[in-house]
Motif scaffolding. Sequence first.
Motif, PDB file in Angstrom:
ATOM      1  N   PRO A  74       0.819  -1.218   0.000  1.00 55.50           N
ATOM      2  CA  PRO A  74       0.000   0.000   0.000  1.00 55.50           C
ATOM      3  C   PRO A  74       0.852   1.266   0.000  1.00 55.50           C
ATOM      4  O   PRO A  74       2.033   1.240   0.338  1.00 55.50           O
ATOM      5  CB  PRO A  74      -0.799  -0.110   1.300  1.00 55.50           C
ATOM      6  N   ALA A  75       0.237   2.373  -0.373  1.00 55.68           N
ATOM      7  CA  ALA A  75       0.901   3.677  -0.308  1.00 55.68           C
ATOM      8  C   ALA A  75       1.174   4.015   1.155  1.00 55.68           C
ATOM      9  O   ALA A  75       0.389   3.679   2.040  1.00 55.68           O
ATOM     10  CB  ALA A  75       0.022   4.745  -0.940  1.00 55.68           C
ATOM     11  N   LEU A  76       2.302   4.660   1.405  1.00 52.13           N
ATOM     12  CA  LEU A  76       2.670   4.993   2.774  1.00 52.13           C
ATOM     13  C   LEU A  76       2.505   6.476   3.092  1.00 52.13           C
ATOM     14  O   LEU A  76       2.643   6.863   4.246  1.00 52.13           O
ATOM     15  CB  LEU A  76       4.112   4.551   3.055  1.00 52.13           C
ATOM     16  N   LYS A  77       2.195   7.279   2.091  1.00 56.03           N
ATOM     17  CA  LYS A  77       1.933   8.694   2.354  1.00 56.03           C
ATOM     18  C   LYS A  77       0.677   8.790   3.199  1.00 56.03           C
ATOM     19  O   LYS A  77      -0.358   8.215   2.891  1.00 56.03           O
ATOM     20  CB  LYS A  77       1.735   9.468   1.053  1.00 56.03           C
ATOM     21  N   GLY A  78       0.776   9.500   4.304  1.00 59.58           N
ATOM     22  CA  GLY A  78      -0.371   9.679   5.176  1.00 59.58           C
ATOM     23  C   GLY A  78      -0.679   8.487   6.063  1.00 59.58           C
ATOM     24  O   GLY A  78      -1.733   8.453   6.697  1.00 59.58           O
ATOM     25  N   VAL A  79       0.214   7.512   6.134  1.00 59.77           N
ATOM     26  CA  VAL A  79      -0.055   6.337   6.966  1.00 59.77           C
ATOM     27  C   VAL A  79      -0.162   6.731   8.437  1.00 59.77           C
ATOM     28  O   VAL A  79      -0.889   6.096   9.198  1.00 59.77           O
ATOM     29  CB  VAL A  79       1.011   5.231   6.746  1.00 59.77           C
ATOM     30  N   LEU A  83      -2.822   5.173  11.093  1.00 58.03           N
ATOM     31  CA  LEU A  83      -2.318   4.275  12.133  1.00 58.03           C
ATOM     32  C   LEU A  83      -1.462   5.052  13.128  1.00 58.03           C
ATOM     33  O   LEU A  83      -0.783   5.998  12.759  1.00 58.03           O
ATOM     34  CB  LEU A  83      -1.453   3.164  11.514  1.00 58.03           C
ATOM     35  N   SER A  84      -1.477   4.608  14.371  1.00 63.93           N
ATOM     36  CA  SER A  84      -0.610   5.212  15.382  1.00 63.93           C
ATOM     37  C   SER A  84       0.815   4.705  15.190  1.00 63.93           C
ATOM     38  O   SER A  84       1.054   3.735  14.457  1.00 63.93           O
ATOM     39  CB  SER A  84      -1.099   4.841  16.783  1.00 63.93           C
ATOM     40  N   LYS A  85       1.751   5.332  15.874  1.00 60.21           N
ATOM     41  CA  LYS A  85       3.143   4.902  15.792  1.00 60.21           C
ATOM     42  C   LYS A  85       3.274   3.445  16.233  1.00 60.21           C
ATOM     43  O   LYS A  85       3.998   2.661  15.610  1.00 60.21           O
ATOM     44  CB  LYS A  85       4.030   5.803  16.648  1.00 60.21           C
ATOM     45  N   ASP A  86       2.565   3.067  17.291  1.00 60.79           N
ATOM     46  CA  ASP A  86       2.628   1.691  17.782  1.00 60.79           C
ATOM     47  C   ASP A  86       2.052   0.699  16.772  1.00 60.79           C
ATOM     48  O   ASP A  86       2.563  -0.408  16.613  1.00 60.79           O
ATOM     49  CB  ASP A  86       1.905   1.553  19.121  1.00 60.79           C
ATOM     50  N   GLU A  87       0.982   1.091  16.081  1.00 59.83           N
ATOM     51  CA  GLU A  87       0.397   0.219  15.063  1.00 59.83           C
ATOM     52  C   GLU A  87       1.342   0.063  13.867  1.00 59.83           C
ATOM     53  O   GLU A  87       1.481  -1.031  13.314  1.00 59.83           O
ATOM     54  CB  GLU A  87      -0.956   0.763  14.608  1.00 59.83           C
ATOM     55  N   ILE A  88       1.984   1.161  13.487  1.00 54.43           N
ATOM     56  CA  ILE A  88       2.962   1.096  12.394  1.00 54.43           C
ATOM     57  C   ILE A  88       4.119   0.180  12.790  1.00 54.43           C
ATOM     58  O   ILE A  88       4.551  -0.656  12.011  1.00 54.43           O
ATOM     59  CB  ILE A  88       3.472   2.506  12.021  1.00 54.43           C
ATOM     60  N   LYS A  89       4.593   0.333  14.037  1.00 61.94           N
ATOM     61  CA  LYS A  89       5.682  -0.511  14.517  1.00 61.94           C
ATOM     62  C   LYS A  89       5.264  -1.982  14.512  1.00 61.94           C
ATOM     63  O   LYS A  89       6.047  -2.862  14.160  1.00 61.94           O
ATOM     64  CB  LYS A  89       6.119  -0.088  15.914  1.00 61.94           C
ATOM     65  N   GLY A  95       4.854  -7.874  10.300  1.00 62.56           N
ATOM     66  CA  GLY A  95       4.325  -8.012   8.952  1.00 62.56           C
ATOM     67  C   GLY A  95       2.810  -7.935   8.940  1.00 62.56           C
ATOM     68  O   GLY A  95       2.154  -7.913   9.983  1.00 62.56           O
ATOM     69  N   ARG A  96       2.257  -7.886   7.738  1.00 69.73           N
ATOM     70  CA  ARG A  96       0.799  -7.849   7.583  1.00 69.73           C
ATOM     71  C   ARG A  96       0.481  -8.218   6.142  1.00 69.73           C
ATOM     72  O   ARG A  96       1.136  -7.732   5.229  1.00 69.73           O
ATOM     73  CB  ARG A  96       0.250  -6.464   7.892  1.00 69.73           C
ATOM     74  N   GLY A  97      -0.509  -9.040   5.947  1.00 68.79           N
ATOM     75  CA  GLY A  97      -0.866  -9.455   4.592  1.00 68.79           C
ATOM     76  C   GLY A  97       0.304 -10.161   3.932  1.00 68.79           C
ATOM     77  O   GLY A  97       0.859 -11.107   4.473  1.00 68.79           O
ATOM     78  N   SER A  98       0.734  -9.652   2.782  1.00 66.39           N
ATOM     79  CA  SER A  98       1.859 -10.271   2.076  1.00 66.39           C
ATOM     80  C   SER A  98       3.204  -9.717   2.520  1.00 66.39           C
ATOM     81  O   SER A  98       4.242 -10.165   2.045  1.00 66.39           O
ATOM     82  CB  SER A  98       1.691 -10.091   0.565  1.00 66.39           C
ATOM     83  N   MET A  99       3.208  -8.762   3.443  1.00 64.73           N
ATOM     84  CA  MET A  99       4.464  -8.215   3.947  1.00 64.73           C
ATOM     85  C   MET A  99       5.046  -9.155   4.999  1.00 64.73           C
ATOM     86  O   MET A  99       4.415  -9.424   6.014  1.00 64.73           O
ATOM     87  CB  MET A  99       4.243  -6.844   4.582  1.00 64.73           C
ATOM     88  N   PRO A 100       6.264  -9.622   4.764  1.00 64.66           N
ATOM     89  CA  PRO A 100       6.870 -10.536   5.739  1.00 64.66           C
ATOM     90  C   PRO A 100       7.405  -9.777   6.957  1.00 64.66           C
ATOM     91  O   PRO A 100       7.711  -8.590   6.865  1.00 64.66           O
ATOM     92  CB  PRO A 100       8.028 -11.173   4.959  1.00 64.66           C
ATOM     93  N   PRO A 101       7.503 -10.442   8.086  1.00 60.20           N
ATOM     94  CA  PRO A 101       8.071  -9.792   9.272  1.00 60.20           C
ATOM     95  C   PRO A 101       9.592  -9.696   9.166  1.00 60.20           C
ATOM     96  O   PRO A 101      10.217 -10.397   8.382  1.00 60.20           O
ATOM     97  CB  PRO A 101       7.680 -10.744  10.407  1.00 60.20           C
ATOM     98  N   LEU A 116       7.848   7.011   9.374  1.00 52.31           N
ATOM     99  CA  LEU A 116       6.713   6.737   8.487  1.00 52.31           C
ATOM    100  C   LEU A 116       5.478   7.523   8.914  1.00 52.31           C
ATOM    101  O   LEU A 116       4.692   7.941   8.063  1.00 52.31           O
ATOM    102  CB  LEU A 116       6.405   5.235   8.462  1.00 52.31           C
ATOM    103  N   GLY A 117       5.305   7.697  10.222  1.00 51.47           N
ATOM    104  CA  GLY A 117       4.151   8.436  10.720  1.00 51.47           C
ATOM    105  C   GLY A 117       4.140   9.899  10.301  1.00 51.47           C
ATOM    106  O   GLY A 117       3.104  10.544  10.314  1.00 51.47           O
TER     107      GLY A 117
END
Length: 120
Positions: A74-79, A83-89, A95-101, A116-117
């Motif tokens: 997904p686009a990261l502009k405006g993430v 999402l909060s900093k903790d959620e982004i972390k 990871g999430r979806g197809s993003m590996p940890p 990113l925030g």
Amino acid sequence: MNRNPLSPFFLIMAIGLVLMLVLSVNGVNNAKEIATEKEGGGAEQETAAATPEELYKQSCIGCHGDQYQGGVGPALKGVGDKLSKDEIKEVITNGRGSMPPGLVPADKADEVAEWLGTLK
């Protein structure tokens, strides 16, 4: 002079087999090198001093784009608005979806999440 019509076929097949062997050996060597880097063989020093932008270029740009516009990921502009900093972390770490940890070292996850925030 009579030539065997299968000779060129066998010659091409032999050349192909040699080429496949050379490429597979090269691939195995590259895989070993990547595994060594992931285990910390030299990569720790690079990431220890890496800024969040440098880490993004190393690990994230392929899926999220050079302008954070998205692509496979997904686009990261405006993430930071979504999402909060903790959620982004959490996403960076686990990871999430197809993003590996584990694409970003755990000790840099806070810095990258904060950075990113702030992307707009």
